[in-house]
Design an enzyme around this catalytic site. Structure first.
Site, PDB file in Angstrom:
ATOM      1  N   HIS A 270      -2.633  46.361  62.785  1.00 27.71           N
ATOM      2  CA  HIS A 270      -1.383  45.820  62.244  1.00 27.71           C
ATOM      3  C   HIS A 270      -0.780  46.854  61.298  1.00 27.71           C
ATOM      4  O   HIS A 270      -1.296  47.073  60.208  1.00 27.71           O
ATOM      5  CB  HIS A 270      -1.643  44.507  61.508  1.00 27.71           C
TER       6      HIS A 270
ATOM      7  N   HIS B 128      -4.873  36.618  71.772  1.00 30.53           N
ATOM      8  CA  HIS B 128      -5.414  36.051  70.528  1.00 30.53           C
ATOM      9  C   HIS B 128      -5.657  34.577  70.859  1.00 30.53           C
ATOM     10  O   HIS B 128      -4.712  33.845  71.137  1.00 30.53           O
ATOM     11  CB  HIS B 128      -4.386  36.216  69.403  1.00 30.53           C
TER      12      HIS B 128
ATOM     13  N   ASN C  80       3.414  41.499  65.520  1.00 26.22           N
ATOM     14  CA  ASN C  80       3.755  40.357  64.632  1.00 26.22           C
ATOM     15  C   ASN C  80       4.329  40.853  63.302  1.00 26.22           C
ATOM     16  O   ASN C  80       3.807  40.598  62.229  1.00 26.22           O
ATOM     17  CB  ASN C  80       2.549  39.428  64.418  1.00 26.22           C
TER      18      ASN C  80
ATOM     19  N   HIS D  98     -10.614  40.101  69.397  1.00 26.70           N
ATOM     20  CA  HIS D  98     -11.564  39.617  68.378  1.00 26.70           C
ATOM     21  C   HIS D  98     -12.421  38.423  68.803  1.00 26.70           C
ATOM     22  O   HIS D  98     -12.338  37.343  68.204  1.00 26.70           O
ATOM     23  CB  HIS D  98     -10.851  39.336  67.055  1.00 26.70           C
TER      24      HIS D  98
ATOM     25  N   ASP E 174      -8.874  45.092  64.321  1.00 26.63           N
ATOM     26  CA  ASP E 174      -7.971  44.063  63.782  1.00 26.63           C
ATOM     27  C   ASP E 174      -7.624  44.416  62.335  1.00 26.63           C
ATOM     28  O   ASP E 174      -7.641  43.551  61.445  1.00 26.63           O
ATOM     29  CB  ASP E 174      -8.575  42.657  63.870  1.00 26.63           C
TER      30      ASP E 174
ATOM     31  N   ASP F 188      -0.360  38.385  69.293  1.00 21.58           N
ATOM     32  CA  ASP F 188      -1.461  38.364  68.315  1.00 21.58           C
ATOM     33  C   ASP F 188      -1.041  37.745  66.985  1.00 21.58           C
ATOM     34  O   ASP F 188       0.017  38.041  66.449  1.00 21.58           O
ATOM     35  CB  ASP F 188      -2.029  39.757  68.054  1.00 21.58           C
TER      36      ASP F 188
ATOM     37  N   ARG G 109       2.434  46.717  60.275  1.00 17.48           N
ATOM     38  CA  ARG G 109       3.308  45.928  59.376  1.00 17.48           C
ATOM     39  C   ARG G 109       4.739  46.415  59.237  1.00 17.48           C
ATOM     40  O   ARG G 109       5.457  45.953  58.351  1.00 17.48           O
ATOM     41  CB  ARG G 109       2.694  45.837  57.973  1.00 17.48           C
TER      42      ARG G 109
END
Ligand code: DOR
Ligand code: ZN
Length: 434
Positions: A62, A179, A94, A232, A305, A152, A64
């Site tokens: 991630h 996910h 995301n 995951h 992750d 995810d 961001r």
């Protein structure tokens, strides 16, 4: 720029080479592998006592950006990746706004080209705005070069919408990263449902929250004929389902994160949100199944992750703090300490799970191997270095990890991407001393 990596133990999953060799790199390619190579080069790296692996690939990061750059940004996340030994990272969509169109994919890839020392591949959302209502512009994003589609952070609960998106993914030759979490079963859970969550009076997340969607996604992807990658994995039943799917010849791959093979819920410290992630830390029995699955290659991939959050967000208490921990700068050490040293997996399996197999999932044919003609992405590891994980040394903006203070063995010495040294542990230490 030419480079000679001398006397390292070269581990190549593609050719099954595991021997002390020299590696000659020029023009971003591995040119030659052999003993005692005598070649005039710009730089020589002495890798004696070190492992020389194909550049590590993390399928689950991630970054961001856009929208949450106070947690992480492309520059800090990609530098953390280089320090962690990764030469390719796959970014999750995301963000705010979510990456659901070609323009947004281009935003990340253009920025990453400028700012990142390693390869950054972006994934695209399954549905528009991650709302779960209709497929996103998967064709457009495929043209813009996404590595996969994924929602995810949550599951696409509408199976019809998900199936339509899977069909588009298959037409665009893209895998689907899943996910697995049944939204209707979570009910505000913030840790594993067990005697510990009950003792702490915290709402729990049962294994079925994950397992029912794992089952659905395996069956749905198989019917559509699209490659499915399970993110995951954390439960015992996940082990059995992935094993059965593989035995049945289905196109399924499955990752496990270092936190899930290192810690179980009984390692949690009451009130410490650095132990809060999704899926949660499960029971000791689940953890043993993850290790068994890694050993047997039922679980073929290790990814982090990497989920950075700010200290303020993580200070909100167990029920309100966001899920997730950082992983890029601890993954190699945890894999060596928890899996390789105790004999759960071999060095070859480590190179397979952290490089070769991830490369196959995202169809990077020139990566995941150090054979002649392959891309010059290489990670050099000191397998005996012992140290204590210290978040103050992290390049990532995120310091949210339960591993601060943990004693580990194994450290990245050099990360080489496109034939260039993008991280050197010794040069970093020299800089610290100045
Ligand atoms: O712990 C997690 N954090 N799990 C996820 O699935 C999402 C991630 C995040 O985005 O913070
Ligand atoms: Zn996830």
């Amino acid at each position: 720029m030419s480079l000679l990596i001398k006397d390292g133990r070269v581990i190549d999953p593609a050719t099954k080479l595991d021997d002390i060799c020299d590696v000659f790199i020029e023009n971003n390619k591995v040119m030659k592998i052999g003993k005692d190579l005598k070649i005039d080069v710009d730089r020589v790296i002495d890798a004696s006592g070190h492992l020389v692996m194909p550049g590590l690939i993390d399928l689950h990061v991630h970054l961001r950006d856009p929208g949450f750059t106070y947690k992480e940004d492309i520059a800090t996340g990609s530098r953390a990746a280089a320090k962690g030994g990764f030469t390719t990272i796959v970014a999750m969509p995301n963000t705010k706004p979510p990456i659901d169109s070609s323009d947004r994919v281009n935003y990340v890839t253009v920025k990453a080209k400028k700012l990142s020392p390693v390869h950054v591949l972006q994934t695209g959302c399954v549905t528009k705005g991650m709302k779960g209502e209709e497929p996103a512009d998967i064709r457009g994003m495929a043209k813009a070069g996404i590595a996969a589609i994924t929602e995810d952070g949550k599951s696409v609960m509408n199976t019809r919408v998900y199936k339509d998106a899977m069909i588009l993914a298959r037409q665009c030759h893209l895998p689907v990263f899943a996910h697995c979490e049944d939204k209707n079963l979570v009910q505000g859970g913030c840790m594993n449902e067990d005697e510990i969550s009950r003792a702490w009076h915290l709402p729990g997340i049962t294994n079925a929250v994950e397992d029912v969607i794992v089952a659905r996604d395996i069956i749905l992807a198989d019917e559509v004929g699209v490659p499915l990658h399970l993110c995951h994995c954390s439960t015992k039943n996940c082990y059995y389902m992935v094993k059965a799917a593989k035995e049945a010849g289905m196109q399924v791959t499955a990752e496990v994160c270092p936190h899930h093979f290192t810690l179980s819920s009984d390692d949690m410290k009451e009130g410490d949100t650095n132990y809060k992630m999704n899926p949660p830390l499960r029971t000791r029995e689940d953890l043993e199944y993850l290790r068994k699955g890694l050993n047997e290659d039922v679980f073929d991939i290790i990814s982090t992750d990497h989920a950075p959050h700010s200290a303020e967000e993580k200070e909100q208490g167990m029920e309100d703090a966001p899920f997730g921990i950082v992983g890029l700068e601890t993954s190699v050490a945890l894999t060596i300490t928890e899996l390789v040293k105790p004999g759960v997996i071999t060095w070859m399996q480590m190179a397979e799970k952290m490089s070769y197999r991830p490369a196959r999932v995202i169809r990077q044919d020139k990566k995941g191997s150090i054979a002649e003609g392959m891309d010059a992405d290489i990670t050099i590891i000191d397998p005996e270095a012992e140290y204590v994980i210290d978040t103050s040394t992290f390049v990532s903006k995120g310091k949210n990890t339960p591993f601060h203070g943990k004693k580990v063995t194994g450290r990245v010495s050099y990360t080489i991407c496109d034939g260039k040294v993008v991280y050197s542990q010794s040069e970093e230490s020299d800089a610290d001393l100045q």
